[in-house]
Design a protein around this motif. Structure first.
Motif, PDB file in Angstrom:
ATOM      1  N   GLU A  61      24.439  77.091  96.654  1.00 25.96           N
ATOM      2  CA  GLU A  61      25.376  76.270  97.400  1.00 25.96           C
ATOM      3  C   GLU A  61      24.914  74.824  97.291  1.00 25.96           C
ATOM      4  N   ALA A  62      25.835  73.907  97.482  1.00 19.96           N
ATOM      5  CA  ALA A  62      25.475  72.498  97.426  1.00 19.96           C
ATOM      6  C   ALA A  62      24.486  72.183  98.541  1.00 19.96           C
TER       7      ALA A  62
ATOM      8  N   PRO B  27      24.192  69.292  88.766  1.00 21.41           N
ATOM      9  CA  PRO B  27      25.528  69.851  89.040  1.00 21.41           C
ATOM     10  C   PRO B  27      25.457  71.369  89.091  1.00 21.41           C
ATOM     11  N   MET B  28      26.378  71.967  89.813  1.00 18.40           N
ATOM     12  CA  MET B  28      26.349  73.415  90.012  1.00 18.40           C
ATOM     13  C   MET B  28      26.598  74.189  88.719  1.00 18.40           C
ATOM     14  N   ASP B  29      27.245  73.553  87.732  1.00 17.43           N
ATOM     15  CA  ASP B  29      27.514  74.247  86.480  1.00 17.43           C
ATOM     16  C   ASP B  29      26.396  74.074  85.463  1.00 17.43           C
ATOM     17  N   GLU B  30      25.273  73.503  85.898  1.00 22.82           N
ATOM     18  CA  GLU B  30      24.111  73.370  85.010  1.00 22.82           C
ATOM     19  C   GLU B  30      23.580  74.764  84.705  1.00 22.82           C
TER      20      GLU B  30
ATOM     21  N   LEU C 102      34.191  80.852 100.016  1.00 20.44           N
ATOM     22  CA  LEU C 102      34.301  79.789  99.022  1.00 20.44           C
ATOM     23  C   LEU C 102      33.002  79.650  98.237  1.00 20.44           C
ATOM     24  N   THR C 103      33.135  79.231  96.992  1.00 16.04           N
ATOM     25  CA  THR C 103      31.973  79.036  96.133  1.00 16.04           C
ATOM     26  C   THR C 103      32.155  77.771  95.304  1.00 16.04           C
TER      27      THR C 103
ATOM     28  N   THR D 170      30.564  70.760  91.116  1.00 11.68           N
ATOM     29  CA  THR D 170      30.971  70.145  89.859  1.00 11.68           C
ATOM     30  C   THR D 170      32.071  69.114  90.100  1.00 11.68           C
ATOM     31  N   GLU D 171      32.082  68.098  89.257  1.00 17.76           N
ATOM     32  CA  GLU D 171      33.075  67.035  89.375  1.00 17.76           C
ATOM     33  C   GLU D 171      34.481  67.556  89.144  1.00 17.76           C
TER      34      GLU D 171
END
Length: 718
Positions: A618-619, A560-563, A164-165, A648-649
Motif C-alpha cells: 500500500e502507499a 512507484p507501486m508498479d516498480e 481498493l488496491t 502509479t501516476e
C-alpha cells in the motif's frame, strides 16, 4: 429452449415402460363359458371398442406424466435475447472482472463510490444465471481465489471483501488472464464451449489501454460484456514528480526540494496550498497556480538539520479525487563519499599538485579521501571508490597500463572520474581509458614578453543543470579566476567552464560504457603556475558538485507501486563485520506496523535485488529490516532504511472512455456487447431485457401432476 441439467433427458427412455406394458399386458385373453352367448355378441363389440379408447388415453396420460416429470428435473428455460447459448451446458461458467483500482474510489453522480456500485453489479449478475452456474471473480490483484470456481452464494460473500488496491490492470492483461484460465481448464479435461465475461471498470484511458487492436474478440468462446462505472468528475491534481537540487543529501549542506504538480483538468487551479511534512512536523508550505492540463512547481528549501532517515509527505486538498492528495517520500542522508586521488610519480617534486585537491575534500564528515602515487597503489581500493581523480597521469608507462583495465571496470560500474591534464598536455592515457583513439592535444607556448600569458575564465552558465542552486542569486558578473591556455585539443563533450576566448576549460565527457557523463577533464594542472582556480571561491562548490554527482542517491526518494524490482547497495545494508563471507546469511523484510512482507530477493554483484510485492503493498512508508536466516533469529531484526511507495501516476489520470467512445471502439467486434447503466436499477433493467431467462420447470411439474390426475380420472370414471 435450453436445459439446466440436460443429462436428465436420458430419463425419457422410461417412456418405453408403459408402452411395453400396454402392448403385452392387454393382449392376454381369458375364456368365460356361457350357456348361450348370442345375447352377449352386441355387448362384446361395444365394450371392446370402448376399452381400446380408454386404454389409449391412460397410456397417453402415463407417457405425459413421465415426460413432464423428466423435464421438471432437467429444468428447461428460455434464454434471454442477448445470446441463445449464454450460460448453457451442465456447468455454466461466468467470469467477472471487478476493477478495484484506486480510481474506483471516486464518488459517482448518485453519491455512491464506484467500487460499491461495481459490487452491486456483481450481485445483480449472479441472480440472472441458473443455480448451478460457476463463477470466477478477478480483481486487479489476480488473487488465488480467481482460480477456483465459486457458487452464487460464495461469490456474494467473496465480493463483499474486495478492497481498493494501488495495482492497475490493462484490458489485454485481464483478457489474457481469462483466456489462460480457459485454456488451462481445457487441458484439465473440462473444455469450455462458451463462457460469459463481464468487465466492470471505470475504463480509464491511461490504464485500460487501447481497445481497438486489443485481445477483445480474439477468443470466440467468450461472450464479453463491458460494464462501465463512470464518474462525472474528469479533473484531478496530483504530484507528477519531485527531485532534489543536489541528488546527494549531505548533513549540514543546504538543499532544495522541487515538487512538480500536474493539473489534469480543463480548468485552471488557483492558490492550491501545498504543505511539506517531515517526520510528521510541518516544515513548509507554498501556494501554486496551475493552468489547465499543465504542470507547475513549488520549491521547499531544506536548510535545517535533518535526521539520518526522514519520512516526508507532501499534502494538499483536491476534491473529489482524493486518493492521490498525499505523496510519500524519504530523505536519507548519504554515507560519506569515497574519493581516491592517483598522482603521477613526480608528484613529490611538484608543489601543491596533490594538496590542492586534498584540501577540498578534507571535510572528514562528508568525504573519505585517500591519495596514492601510481607507483604505490592498491588497485582494490577502486571497488569502494565513488570519485576517482587522475592527477596529471601520463600514458606510456607500465603502471598506467596495469591501471587501465581497473579504471575501465570502474567506469562500467558507473563510477565518476576527474582527469587533470598533465603539464605536458599528454592525453594518451585518457584516450586509452575512453577507447577513443582520435583524441589529440597539442602543447602551446604560454609565455610572452611579460613572462606568462593567461586568460580569465568566463562566467559560468547558470542555466546549466551542473550549477543549479550552487550560487545564491543570479549575479551576471563574477570575479573569475585565470588559467593558462595550455593545449589545443579535440576532446568531445560539453563545457562546464570556458575561457573568455570560448575555448573549453572544464569538460564533461560521455564514456562508451554508459549513457551518462562520467568523465570530467580540467585543461590545466591545478597548480599555481597554470591557474588560480584552486584559490578561487568557485573551486570548492565545483569540486563538491563533482563529488556529489559521483554518488547519486542510491535509495530513491520514492518507488512507484508498479516498480518490479528495487536495487540497493549491499554495502549500505551491512556493517564491516557482516560483510565477511563466513558470517551468517541474512533475510530482508519490509515492515509496516503489524504487516511484515518477505519479498523475493537475491544478491548480485554486491547489490540486493528485491521483487516488489505489488499486490500486497500500500502507499506509505515501509521499514527495511534485516534478520538472520536462522530459525531462532526472529529477535535479531535490525532496522536499516525507510522506503516509501506511491501509487502509479497512471491512476491519477482519471479521464475515462465515454459510453459513446466505448461503443465506437467495440463496433464490428464479434462477441462483445456494452451495458450502459447509471445505477443499479438501470443495470437491473438491462439484465432483465438482455439476459432474463424464463424458467419452465414449474410448468413442467404442473403438467406432470395434471397428467397423473387425468390418469386417475380415466381409470375411475371411464
Amino acid at each position: 429452449m435450453s436445459f439446466v441439467y440436460p443429462s436428465f433427458l436420458w430419463g425419457l427412455l422410461a417412456l418405453a415402460i408403459p408402452i411395453i406394458i400396454h402392448l403385452f399386458n392387454f393382449r392376454r385373453t381369458k375364456k368365460i363359458y356361457f350357456s348361450n352367448n348370442q345375447f352377449l355378441k352386441n355387448v362384446k363389440e361395444t365394450t371392446t371398442s370402448k376399452l381400446k379408447v380408454k386404454h389409449l388415453l391412460i397410456l397417453l396420460a402415463r407417457l405425459a406424466f413421465i415426460a413432464f416429470l423428466v423435464l421438471t428435473f432437467a429444468q428447461p428455460y428460455l434464454p434471454g435475447e442477448n445470446d441463445d447459448e449464454a450460460g448453457s451446458g451442465e456447468n455454466p461458467l461466468v467470469y467477472l472482472y471487478l476493477d478495484n483500482s484506486l480510481s474506483m474510489s471516486s464518488e459517482l453522480a448518485n453519491g455512491v463510490r464506484g467500487i460499491d456500485q461495481g459490487v452491486s453489479f456483481v450481485d445483480e449478475i449472479a441472480t440472472y444465471y441458473p443455480r448451478n452456474t460457476q463463477y470466477k471473480l478477478l480483481t486487479n490483484g489476480f488473487g488465488s481465489f480467481s482460480r477456483v470456481p465459486k457458487s452464487g452464494e460464495e461469490l456474494t460473500d467473496l465480493v463483499t471483501n474486495v478492497s481498493l488496491t494501488g495495482v492497475a490492470r490493462g484490458l489485454d492483461e485481464v483478457l489474457q488472464k481469462i483466456q489462460g484460465d480457459v485454456q488451462l481448464t481445457g487441458m484439465q479435461g473440462n473444455e469450455i464451449q462458451r463462457a460469459d465475461v463481464y468487465l466492470i471498470s471505470d475504463f480509464q484511458k491511461s490504464t485500460i489501454g487501447e481497445i481497438q487492436g486489443s485481445k477483445l474478440g480474439e477468443d470466440t468462446t467468450l461472450q464479453v460484456n463491458l460494464v462501465p462505472v463512470q464518474s462525472s468528475y474528469q479533473h484531478n491534481v496530483f504530484v507528477d514528480s519531485m527531485y532534489l537540487a543536489n541528488p546527494f543529501m549531505m548533513a549540514g549542506q543546504a538543499n532544495e526540494l522541487a515538487v512538480a504538480l500536474r493539473n489534469e483538468g480543463g480548468e485552471a487551479v488557483e492558490n492550491l496550498i501545498v504543505r511539506l511534512l517531515i517526520n510528521e512536523q510541518q516544515v513548509g508550505s507554498g501556494s501554486v497556480d496551475i493552468n489547465a492540463y499543465a504542470t507547475n512547481t513549488v520549491n521547499f528549501p531544506l536548510n535545517f538539520p535533518l535526521q539520518q532517515q526522514n519520512q516526508c509527505r507532501v499534502v494538499f486538498e483536491d476534491y473529489p479525487v482524493t486518493f492521490d492528495n498525499e505523496f510519500f517520500f524519504t530523505l536519507n542522508l548519504g554515507d560519506k563519499i569515497n574519493v581516491l586521488e592517483i598522482t603521477s610519480n613526480l608528484a613529490a617534486t611538484r608543489v601543491n599538485s596533490a594538496t590542492n585537491v586534498a584540501r577540498v575534500y578534507a571535510n572528514e564528515s562528508v568525504f573519505n579521501f585517500q591519495s596514492f602515487s601510481i607507483d604505490n597503489l592498491d588497485y582494490s581500493l577502486l571497488d569502494n571508490t565513488n570519485l576517482l581523480i587522475l592527477n596529471e597521469i601520463e600514458g606510456g608507462n607500465q603502471n598506467a597500463s596495469v591501471l587501465l583495465p581497473y579504471i575501465r571496470e570502474f567506469l562500467e560500474d558507473e563510477g565518476h572520474m576527474v582527469f587533470i591534464l598533465p603539464s605536458s598536455g599528454d592525453v594518451s592515457f585518457l584516450s586509452e581509458v575512453t577507447q577513443n583513439t582520435s583524441l589529440a592535444a597539442q602543447r602551446q607556448t604560454y609565455t610572452d614578453s611579460t613572462g606568462v600569458r593567461t586568460v580569465t575564465l568566463a562566467n559560468p552558465d547558470l542555466a546549466n543543470p551542473f550549477f543549479d542552486n550552487m550560487f545564491e542569486g543570479q549575479a551576471d558578473n563574477f570575479d573569475m579566476p585565470f588559467a593558462v591556455p595550455l593545449v589545443n585539443h579535440n576532446l568531445p563533450g560539453s563545457s562546464l567552464l570556458r575561457y573568455k576566448t570560448g575555448d573549453p576549460y572544464l569538460l564533461s565527457l560521455r564514456t562508451p560504457f554508459t549513457s551518462g557523463d562520467q568523465i570530467f577533464v580540467f585543461s590545466t594542472p591545478l597548480r599555481q603556475e597554470f591557474t588560480s582556480l584552486y584559490r578561487h571561491a568557485i573551486f570548492v562548490p565545483v569540486m563538491y558538485r563533482l563529488a556529489s554527482m559521483s554518488k547519486s542517491l542510491d535509495v530513491p526518494l520514492y518507488y512507484p507501486m508498479d516498480e518490479n524490482t528495487i536495487t540497493l547497495e549491499a554495502s549500505r545494508l551491512l556493517d564491516s563485520a557482516s560483510r565477511e563471507a563466513t558470517g551468517p546469511r541474512y533475510l530482508y523484510k519490509l515492515r509496516r506496523d503489524e504487516q511484515e512482507l518477505i519479498p523475493t530477493q537475491r544478491a548480485v554483484n554486491g547489490r540486493l535485488l528485491m521483487e516488489v510485492p505489488q499486490n500486497i503493498l500500500e502507499a506509505g512508508f515501509y521499514e527495511l529490516v534485516r534478520t538472520e536466516e536462522a530459525a531462532n533469529a526472529a529477535d535479531s531484526a535490525v532496522g536499516l532504511l525507510s522506503l516509501s511507495f506511491n501509487n502509479t501516476e497512471s491512476e491519477s489520470l482519471v479521464e475515462p472512455y465515454t459510453v459513446d467512445e466505448l461503443q465506437q471502439q467495440i463496433e464490428g467486434i464479434e462477441g462483445v456487447s456494452l451495458y450502459e447503466a447509471d445505477d443499479v436499477e438501470g443495470f437491473t433493467a438491462l439484465m432483465q431485457s438482455k439476459n432474463d431467462q424464463v424458467a419452465l420447470w414449474k410448468y413442467a411439474l404442473l403438467l406432470a401432476l395434471a397428467s397423473l390426475l387425468a390418469e386417475i380420472l380415466l381409470i375411475r370414471f371411464l
